[in-house]
Design a protein around this motif. Structure first.
Motif, PDB file in Angstrom:
ATOM      1  N   ILE A  18      62.007  30.537 -41.963  1.00  0.00           N
ATOM      2  CA  ILE A  18      61.602  29.541 -40.963  1.00  0.00           C
ATOM      3  C   ILE A  18      62.849  29.109 -40.196  1.00  0.00           C
ATOM      4  O   ILE A  18      63.884  28.823 -40.807  1.00  0.00           O
ATOM      5  N   THR A  19      62.744  29.078 -38.870  1.00  0.00           N
ATOM      6  CA  THR A  19      63.849  28.544 -38.068  1.00  0.00           C
ATOM      7  C   THR A  19      63.577  27.077 -37.779  1.00  0.00           C
ATOM      8  O   THR A  19      62.505  26.730 -37.279  1.00  0.00           O
ATOM      9  N   VAL A  20      64.527  26.251 -38.099  1.00  0.00           N
ATOM     10  CA  VAL A  20      64.378  24.802 -37.987  1.00  0.00           C
ATOM     11  C   VAL A  20      64.703  24.367 -36.557  1.00  0.00           C
ATOM     12  O   VAL A  20      65.517  25.004 -35.889  1.00  0.00           O
ATOM     13  N   HIS A  21      64.048  23.325 -36.085  1.00  0.00           N
ATOM     14  CA  HIS A  21      64.248  22.863 -34.706  1.00  0.00           C
ATOM     15  C   HIS A  21      65.398  21.856 -34.612  1.00  0.00           C
ATOM     16  O   HIS A  21      65.994  21.476 -35.608  1.00  0.00           O
ATOM     17  N   GLY A  22      65.659  21.380 -33.407  1.00  0.00           N
ATOM     18  CA  GLY A  22      66.663  20.338 -33.186  1.00  0.00           C
ATOM     19  C   GLY A  22      66.194  19.017 -33.776  1.00  0.00           C
ATOM     20  O   GLY A  22      64.989  18.799 -33.941  1.00  0.00           O
ATOM     21  N   ALA A  23      67.138  18.148 -34.076  1.00  0.00           N
ATOM     22  CA  ALA A  23      66.841  16.922 -34.837  1.00  0.00           C
ATOM     23  C   ALA A  23      66.203  15.836 -33.977  1.00  0.00           C
ATOM     24  O   ALA A  23      66.772  15.410 -32.967  1.00  0.00           O
ATOM     25  N   LYS A  24      65.027  15.365 -34.415  1.00  0.00           N
ATOM     26  CA  LYS A  24      64.334  14.260 -33.712  1.00  0.00           C
ATOM     27  C   LYS A  24      65.274  13.052 -33.599  1.00  0.00           C
ATOM     28  O   LYS A  24      65.406  12.465 -32.541  1.00  0.00           O
ATOM     29  N   ASN A  25      65.940  12.711 -34.714  1.00  0.00           N
ATOM     30  CA  ASN A  25      66.710  11.458 -34.728  1.00  0.00           C
ATOM     31  C   ASN A  25      68.053  11.580 -34.033  1.00  0.00           C
ATOM     32  O   ASN A  25      68.822  10.617 -34.007  1.00  0.00           O
ATOM     33  N   SER A  26      68.293  12.783 -33.471  1.00  0.00           N
ATOM     34  CA  SER A  26      69.486  12.941 -32.640  1.00  0.00           C
ATOM     35  C   SER A  26      69.087  13.062 -31.169  1.00  0.00           C
ATOM     36  O   SER A  26      69.708  12.484 -30.287  1.00  0.00           O
ATOM     37  N   VAL A  27      67.972  13.773 -30.918  1.00  0.00           N
ATOM     38  CA  VAL A  27      67.589  13.985 -29.511  1.00  0.00           C
ATOM     39  C   VAL A  27      67.165  12.667 -28.862  1.00  0.00           C
ATOM     40  O   VAL A  27      67.401  12.450 -27.666  1.00  0.00           O
ATOM     41  N   LEU A  28      66.604  11.725 -29.642  1.00  0.00           N
ATOM     42  CA  LEU A  28      66.171  10.467 -29.036  1.00  0.00           C
ATOM     43  C   LEU A  28      67.361   9.670 -28.487  1.00  0.00           C
ATOM     44  O   LEU A  28      67.363   9.330 -27.294  1.00  0.00           O
ATOM     45  N   PRO A  29      68.399   9.373 -29.285  1.00  0.00           N
ATOM     46  CA  PRO A  29      69.539   8.647 -28.692  1.00  0.00           C
ATOM     47  C   PRO A  29      70.268   9.455 -27.625  1.00  0.00           C
ATOM     48  O   PRO A  29      70.777   8.896 -26.654  1.00  0.00           O
ATOM     49  N   ILE A  30      70.309  10.788 -27.773  1.00  0.00           N
ATOM     50  CA  ILE A  30      71.009  11.597 -26.753  1.00  0.00           C
ATOM     51  C   ILE A  30      70.244  11.540 -25.429  1.00  0.00           C
ATOM     52  O   ILE A  30      70.853  11.387 -24.361  1.00  0.00           O
ATOM     53  N   LEU A  31      68.914  11.596 -25.470  1.00  0.00           N
ATOM     54  CA  LEU A  31      68.147  11.461 -24.216  1.00  0.00           C
ATOM     55  C   LEU A  31      68.413  10.092 -23.594  1.00  0.00           C
ATOM     56  O   LEU A  31      68.612   9.983 -22.383  1.00  0.00           O
ATOM     57  N   ALA A  32      68.470   9.048 -24.419  1.00  0.00           N
ATOM     58  CA  ALA A  32      68.791   7.717 -23.866  1.00  0.00           C
ATOM     59  C   ALA A  32      70.180   7.751 -23.220  1.00  0.00           C
ATOM     60  O   ALA A  32      70.388   7.215 -22.130  1.00  0.00           O
ATOM     61  N   ALA A  33      71.108   8.443 -23.863  1.00  0.00           N
ATOM     62  CA  ALA A  33      72.507   8.471 -23.374  1.00  0.00           C
ATOM     63  C   ALA A  33      72.625   9.166 -22.027  1.00  0.00           C
ATOM     64  O   ALA A  33      73.542   8.872 -21.242  1.00  0.00           O
ATOM     65  N   THR A  34      71.656  10.052 -21.686  1.00  0.00           N
ATOM     66  CA  THR A  34      71.762  10.749 -20.387  1.00  0.00           C
ATOM     67  C   THR A  34      71.715   9.739 -19.229  1.00  0.00           C
ATOM     68  O   THR A  34      72.178  10.023 -18.134  1.00  0.00           O
ATOM     69  N   LEU A  35      71.185   8.552 -19.513  1.00  0.00           N
ATOM     70  CA  LEU A  35      71.125   7.518 -18.454  1.00  0.00           C
ATOM     71  C   LEU A  35      72.522   7.103 -17.999  1.00  0.00           C
ATOM     72  O   LEU A  35      72.710   6.660 -16.864  1.00  0.00           O
ATOM     73  N   LEU A  36      73.480   7.231 -18.941  1.00  0.00           N
ATOM     74  CA  LEU A  36      74.811   6.674 -18.666  1.00  0.00           C
ATOM     75  C   LEU A  36      75.622   7.539 -17.711  1.00  0.00           C
ATOM     76  O   LEU A  36      76.585   7.076 -17.110  1.00  0.00           O
ATOM     77  N   CYS A  37      75.235   8.823 -17.577  1.00  0.00           N
ATOM     78  CA  CYS A  37      76.038   9.667 -16.690  1.00  0.00           C
ATOM     79  C   CYS A  37      75.223   9.881 -15.424  1.00  0.00           C
ATOM     80  O   CYS A  37      74.130  10.384 -15.453  1.00  0.00           O
TER      81      CYS A  37
END
Ligand code: EPZ
Length: 419
Positions: A18-37
Motif C-alpha cells: 500500500i502506498t501511503v498518502h500525504g499527511a492530513k495534519n500537515s497539509v492543513l496548516p501548510i494550506l493555511a500558510a499559503t496565505l502568507l506568501c
C-alpha cells in the motif's frame, strides 16, 4: 440520503503493498500558510480528504485561486484579502482554527466563530489565544465569535506553552513568520507535522529554527514568496494499515512512508509480536502469529506514542492473547471505539483515561457506527479481523482522514465495499 456505509467481510489475511498518502495534519496548516506568501505555491502529495477540500474552500473564500491536479494543489494567494472564516466552514472543520494565525499574519484582522468542541472533548484554544495576545493581537470574544486585530508586535516575545499543543504551536508560527520581531516558543510541539510546516515556511523565505525540538525561534520577515513543497507522509494512515496487517495475521509493505516519524508506533507493533522492518521510505510488517497483549500503551506528545494511533491499537489488542492497558493522556474522551468494538465481541473496560482490554479469540461482524475519525478507522481494522460481515455507518468521519480507505484495503485482499 442515508450517508454511505462500509460493508466488510472479515477473516481474510491481507498481503501486498500500500502506498501511503500525504499527511492530513500537515497539509492543513501548510494550506493555511499559503496565505502568507502573496504568490503561487504548488503543494505536492496532498491527500484527497474531505478536510483538505474544506481547507481549500476556506482559502477560496478568502480570495485565493486554487487548482488541483492529481495530488498537487496550486494556490495563488496574491489577491487574498479576506478576513472572515464563515461559521459554516468553522463548524465543518474545527481545525480551521489554524487559519487564524495565517489570516492575521496576512491581513492583520480576522473574525471566525469559536471552533466547536468535537467528539474528543472540548478542544479548548486558550493556549492559542493567550500566545496571540502576547504577540500584540487584540482578541474579543462575543456570542461565540472571535474578533481579532493585529496590534503592535513586540520586538521579541518569549512564550512558554503550558502543554506542547500542536495547534497552538502552528498558530504562533503562522502569525510570527511574516512580520517583525523574534518569537521564541518554549515547550513547543515536536510533532513531525510542525517540522513539515516549518519546512514549507522556510522555503517561502521564513526564518525559523529549532523545529522538532521543544524550543522554536521564529524571526519575522517582511515578505514571503510562494514555493513548491511536498507534504510529508501520513504516519497515522501508515499505522492504520499496520493495524490491518496485524489483526489479519497478514503481511504488508507500506510505501511512501517516513519510518523515522514512527518509532513509537513501530515499537508497539513489535511488542505485539509483529515483525516490523523499516527501511528507506518503506515499512514491511509481518504478523504471521497471533497478536500478544501489550502491558501498557500510553499516549504522549511526540515522540511518545501518538494519541491518533490509540483507537487503532485498541482494535488490534481486542483480538490478542492476554490483557493490555491503554492510558490516553492527551484527550478527555478518546475511547469512542470501545462500545462499538464491544458489539463485535471485544472485552474492554474503559474508565476515565484508562482502558483495560481482555483479548478474545474471535471478533464477530456487527452493524457499528463511527463516532470520530480514528474510532471509525479502528472499526475498519476490527472488521477486517472479525468473522462475518460488519456494516460501518457514519463513514464521513473516516473520509476526513483516509483517501478512499476501501480502495487501498481491497488491493491487498480485503473484502470491503462502500454502499
Ligand atoms: C492536532 O490537534 C491533530 N489535528 C490531532 O489529530 C492530534 O490528535 C493532536 O494534534 C495531538 O497530536 C490536527 O493537526 C488537525 P493539541 P490539536 O492542541 O492541535 C489541549 C486526528 O485524528 N489543548 O496538541 O487540536 C487539547 O484539549 C486529529 O487527525 C488545550 O487545553 O491538538 C488536547 O487535550 C485528532 N488548550 C491537548 O491539549 C489549547 O489551547 C492536545 O491538543 C490547545 C490544546
Amino acid at each position: 440520503m442515508e450517508s454511505s456505509r462500509l460493508l466488510i467481510e472479515g477473516g481474510r489475511r491481507l498481503t501486498g503493498e500500500i502506498t501511503v498518502h500525504g499527511a492530513k495534519n500537515s497539509v492543513l496548516p501548510i494550506l493555511a500558510a499559503t496565505l502568507l506568501c502573496g504568490g503561487v505555491s504548488s503543494i505536492h502529495n496532498c491527500p484527497g480528504l474531505s478536510d483538505a477540500f474544506a481547507a481549500m474552500r476556506i482559502l477560496r473564500s478568502l480570495g485565493c485561486e486554487i487548482s488541483r491536479e492529481g495530488s498537487t494543489v496550486t494556490v495563488n494567494s496574491a489577491d487574498a484579502d479576506g478576513d472572515v472564516v464563515s461559521d459554516g466552514l468553522m463548524h465543518e472543520m474545527r481545525s480551521s482554527i489554524v487559519f487564524l494565525g495565517a489570516i492575521l499574519g496576512r491581513v492583520g484582522r480576522c473574525q471566525l466563530s469559536f471552533p466547536g468542541g468535537c467528539e474528543l472533548g472540548p478542544r479548548p484554544i486558550d493556549l492559542h489565544l493567550e500566545a496571540l495576545r502576547r504577540l500584540g493581537v487584540k482578541i474579543t470574544e462575543y456570542h461565540g465569535i472571535l474578533d481579532c486585530t493585529a496590534g503592535v508586535r513586540p520586538a521579541s516575545a518569549d512564550i512558554t506553552l503550558s502543554l506542547p499543543s500542536v495547534g497552538a504551536t502552528e498558530n504562533i508560527m503562522l502569525y510570527s513568520a511574516l512580520g517583525s520581531g523574534e518569537t521564541v516558543i518554549r515547550n513547543a510541539a515536536r510533532e513531525p507535522e510542525i517540522s513539515d510546516l516549518a519546512g514549507y515556511l522556510i522555503k517561502c523565505g521564513a526564518e525559523i529554527s529549532g523545529q522538532g525540538t521543544s524550543t522554536l525561534v521564529i524571526n519575522g520577515v517582511p515578505e514571503l514568496h510562494g514555493c513548491e513543497y511536498s507534504v510529508m507522509p501520513d504516519r497515522i494512515e501508515a499505522a492504520t494499515y499496520m493495524g490491518a496487517a496485524a489483526i489479519t495475521n497478514g503481511e504488508l509493505m507500506l510505501k511512501g512512508v517516513r519510518p523515522s516519524d514512527m518509532y513509537s508506533c513501530m515499537s508497539v507493533f513489535s511488542e505485539m509480536g509483529c515483525g516490523v522492518y523499516p527501511y528507506d521510505d518503506k515499512i514491511f510488517i509481518s504478523a504471521r502469529k497471533p497478536i500478544s497483549a501489550v502491558r501498557t500503551v500510553r499516549t504522549m506528545p511526540y515522540p511518545g506514542f501518538p494519541t491518533d494511533c490509540q483507537p487503532i491499537v485498541m482494535a488490534v489488542l481486542t483480538k490478542s492473547t492476554g490483557t493490555s492497558v491503554i492510558v490516553e493522556n492527551i484527550f478527555e474522551n478518546r475511547f469512542m471505539a470501545a462500545p462499538e468494538l464491544a458489539r463485535m465481541g471485544a472485552n474492554i473496560k474503559a474508565e476515565g483515561k484508562v482502558a483495560v482490554i481482555e483479548g478474545v479469540k474471535k471478533l464477530y461482524g456487527a452493524p457499528v457506527r463511527a463516532y470520530d475519525l480514528r474510532a471509525g478507522a479502528a472499526l475498519v481494522v476490527a472488521a477486517l479481523g472479525a468473522e462475518g460481515q460488519t456494516q460501518i455507518s457514519n463513514i464521513h468521519y473516516i473520509d476526513r482522514g483516509y483517501e478512499s480507505i476501501e480502495t487501498a484495503l481491497s488491493e491487498v485482499g480485503a473484502n470491503i465495499k462502500r454502499v
